[in-house]
Design an enzyme around this catalytic site. Structure first.
Site, PDB file in Angstrom:
ATOM      1  N   GLU A 178     -40.630   8.867  29.464  1.00  0.00           N
ATOM      2  CA  GLU A 178     -40.884   7.786  30.433  1.00  0.00           C
ATOM      3  C   GLU A 178     -42.187   7.540  30.683  1.00  0.00           C
ATOM      4  O   GLU A 178     -42.599   6.782  30.625  1.00  0.00           O
ATOM      5  CB  GLU A 178     -39.663   7.856  31.807  1.00  0.00           C
ATOM      6  CG  GLU A 178     -40.561   7.146  32.834  1.00  0.00           C
ATOM      7  CD  GLU A 178     -40.025   7.199  34.020  1.00  0.00           C
ATOM      8  OE1 GLU A 178     -39.162   7.918  34.320  1.00  0.00           O
ATOM      9  OE2 GLU A 178     -40.025   6.866  35.057  1.00  0.00           O
ATOM     10  N   ASP A 237     -44.260   2.103  40.647  1.00  0.00           N
ATOM     11  CA  ASP A 237     -43.816   2.139  42.411  1.00  0.00           C
ATOM     12  C   ASP A 237     -44.697   3.143  43.101  1.00  0.00           C
ATOM     13  O   ASP A 237     -44.577   2.427  44.321  1.00  0.00           O
ATOM     14  CB  ASP A 237     -42.911   2.974  41.343  1.00  0.00           C
ATOM     15  CG  ASP A 237     -41.589   2.131  41.153  1.00  0.00           C
ATOM     16  OD1 ASP A 237     -42.263   1.688  40.482  1.00  0.00           O
ATOM     17  OD2 ASP A 237     -40.274   2.515  40.738  1.00  0.00           O
TER      18      ASP A 237
HETATM   19  C1  GLC Z   1     -39.113   3.053  37.433  1.00  0.00           C
HETATM   20  C2  GLC Z   1     -40.665   2.767  36.979  1.00  0.00           C
HETATM   21  C3  GLC Z   1     -40.377   1.266  37.569  1.00  0.00           C
HETATM   22  C4  GLC Z   1     -38.996   1.313  35.872  1.00  0.00           C
HETATM   23  C5  GLC Z   1     -38.070   2.216  36.165  1.00  0.00           C
HETATM   24  C6  GLC Z   1     -36.878   2.007  34.951  1.00  0.00           C
HETATM   25  O1  GLC Z   1     -38.799   2.695  39.053  1.00  0.00           O
HETATM   26  O2  GLC Z   1     -41.483   3.041  38.449  1.00  0.00           O
HETATM   27  O3  GLC Z   1     -42.136   0.667  36.458  1.00  0.00           O
HETATM   28  O4  GLC Z   1     -38.741  -0.112  35.854  1.00  0.00           O
HETATM   29  O5  GLC Z   1     -38.520   2.803  36.143  1.00  0.00           O
HETATM   30  O6  GLC Z   1     -37.249   2.315  34.424  1.00  0.00           O
END
Ligand code: GLC
Length: 433
Positions: free
Chosen positions: A399, A169
């Site tokens: 994450e 993102d």
């Molecule tokens: C964030 C990340 C994306 C992911 C989401 C849920 O938006 O950038 O890649 O899919 O989180 O984990």
């Protein structure tokens, strides 16, 4: 049991417990609070995590995601199976109103590659055969949609309309392209920074533009043709292109195994050849890396990011690019025992703790390591595997991970990291040392 084995056995139990805790019945949230819905590429990766200990649940992860597939073939980036007010922007802002409700964009199509693994590795053959016959036509529709709607001019390179589609993102690769997007003129309250420190998350100026694009899709009535013509952000994303290419190859292999051969599979074959030529446009001889391309300004996206290594995963690295790319990778890996930072440590926009500007993501590593292995670079693949394991040994199933310390970055108790631990990093302990 050796100490490593004992620690790994405990981590395997913890990783399973993480998936179980995040399971909302048929789909797994990335983590509670911060991401309370089903995310597209998260679920694909998470299916691999369920595979070693609950095969039916692994398939269900994929079928619940595909239950939200649009008539056009698009598989949405987020599926809002149930209400939650811990996340913004929710379904009211997206304005889609499907059942199940979803966002109007997509995410990297890693599902086809995952389905191939599920099909090949699942022990319950009757279950695998039953599932594959339903899923393959859905995957074919999804891949046809990608090529036809996201590359209507047959350039060989599909486009993405939003940094959220890349899944990376806040990557610095999008900075210049995003600057051309206006900001929204309405007030809103973000929810992400109430879960995670603002120093790890995107700035407001980026969020204003992210939301402008969400509004734009709604105003265009989600019409693929109009959006292609007028979207102020339109990028050939090297990660999506690589993941799509590998996914199409994997899908076609599955089709061959189950005897599916028709006009659609022939069309997909042709698309593979187009991309194999077109990928040259994304190679930069100055940085020795692949880059994304901004089709609005007609220029390569400057930042050096780990997305530029994903052509290995796709089999898209040409002979003359292999050695320069590997030398670059070797230098990159010297910066930290943890691997591999999402932005090159020497890039001016590198920030080791901020979202996609430095931190390490394990599913990206898995894809890069697989690609390196395919190209015969076992040493580099192993280095990335070790660097990934070091992250979970240091701070658990987060994450992502701080690029220099391996500390938590983003949310904790994260599904895709637990899945990568279960599927990739923790089994086969004997191969580790
Ligand atoms: C964030 C990340 C994306 C992911 C989401 C849920 O938006 O950038 O890649 O899919 O989180 O984990």
């Amino acid at each position: 049991m050796t100490e490593t084995n004992q620690r790994d056995a405990q981590l395997i139990e913890d990783a399973k417990a993480t998936l179980v805790k995040n399971d909302l019945g048929g789909y797994t949230v990335p983590t509670h609070g911060l991401y309370p819905f089903q995310w597209n590429w998260d679920s694909a990766i998470v299916a691999l995590g369920w595979l070693p200990f609950d095969e039916p649940r692994a398939w269900e992860e994929a079928t619940s995601l595909l239950s939200a597939q649009w008539k056009s073939g698009m598989v949405p980036h987020v599926v809002f199976h149930q209400h939650s007010d811990t996340y913004f922007p929710g379904p009211d802002i997206w304005g889609v109103k499907n059942i199940p409700d979803s966002t109007s964009i997509t995410q990297p199509p890693v599902l086809a590659t995952v389905i191939k693994s599920l099909f090949e590795e699942c022990k319950d053959r009757a279950l695998a055969e039953a599932q594959i016959n339903t899923i393959v036509p859905q995957l074919i529709d999804s891949h046809l949609w990608w090529y036809k709607q996201r590359d209507p001019e047959n350039t060989g390179l599909v486009v993405s309309y939003h940094p959220w589609e890349s899944g990376m993102d806040n990557s610095p690769a999008w900075d210049a392209a995003l600057e051309a997007v206006p900001c929204v003129d309405w007030e809103y309250t973000r929810r992400d920074t109430s879960h995670i420190d603002a120093s790890e998350r995107p700035h407001k100026k980026e969020y204003d533009r992210f939301l402008y694009l969400v509004d734009f899709f709604r105003k265009m009535n989600f019409d693929d043709t109009l959006i292609y013509q007028d979207c102020p952000y339109r990028v050939n994303d090297v990660s999506i292109i690589s993941i799509l290419h590998r996914g199409t190859k994997d899908l076609l292999e599955v089709c061959e195994k189950i005897g599916v051969s028709n006009e659609q599979t022939a069309y997909l074959e042709k698309r593979l050849s187009l991309t194999e030529e077109a990928i040259q446009k994304l190679w930069c001889a100055e940085t020795n890396l692949f880059h994304s391309f901004d089709t609005r300004s007609n220029s390569l996206c400057k930042a050096r990011t780990s997305a530029g290594l994903l052509p290995f995963f796709a089999g898209l690295v040409g002979e003359h690019q292999t050695q320069p790319l590997i030398s670059e990778l070797d230098k990159w890996l010297e910066h930290s025992e943890y691997a591999i930072s999402s932005t090159h440590p020497e890039d001016p926009n590198y920030e080791p703790q901020r979202y996609w500007r430095g931190p390490i993501w394990l599913h990206i590593n898995w894809m890069i390591a697989l690609g390196l292995q395919d190209y015969g670079f076992a040493h580099q693949a192993q280095r990335i595997t070790h660097g990934s394991r070091a992250c979970i040994y240091t701070s658990g199933f987060n994450e992502s991970f701080h690029a220099e310390t391996g500390a938590r970055s983003g949310g904790a108790d994260f599904s895709w990291t637990a899945a990568m631990a279960l599927y990739w990093l923790l089994p086969n302990t004997s191969e580790k040392d």
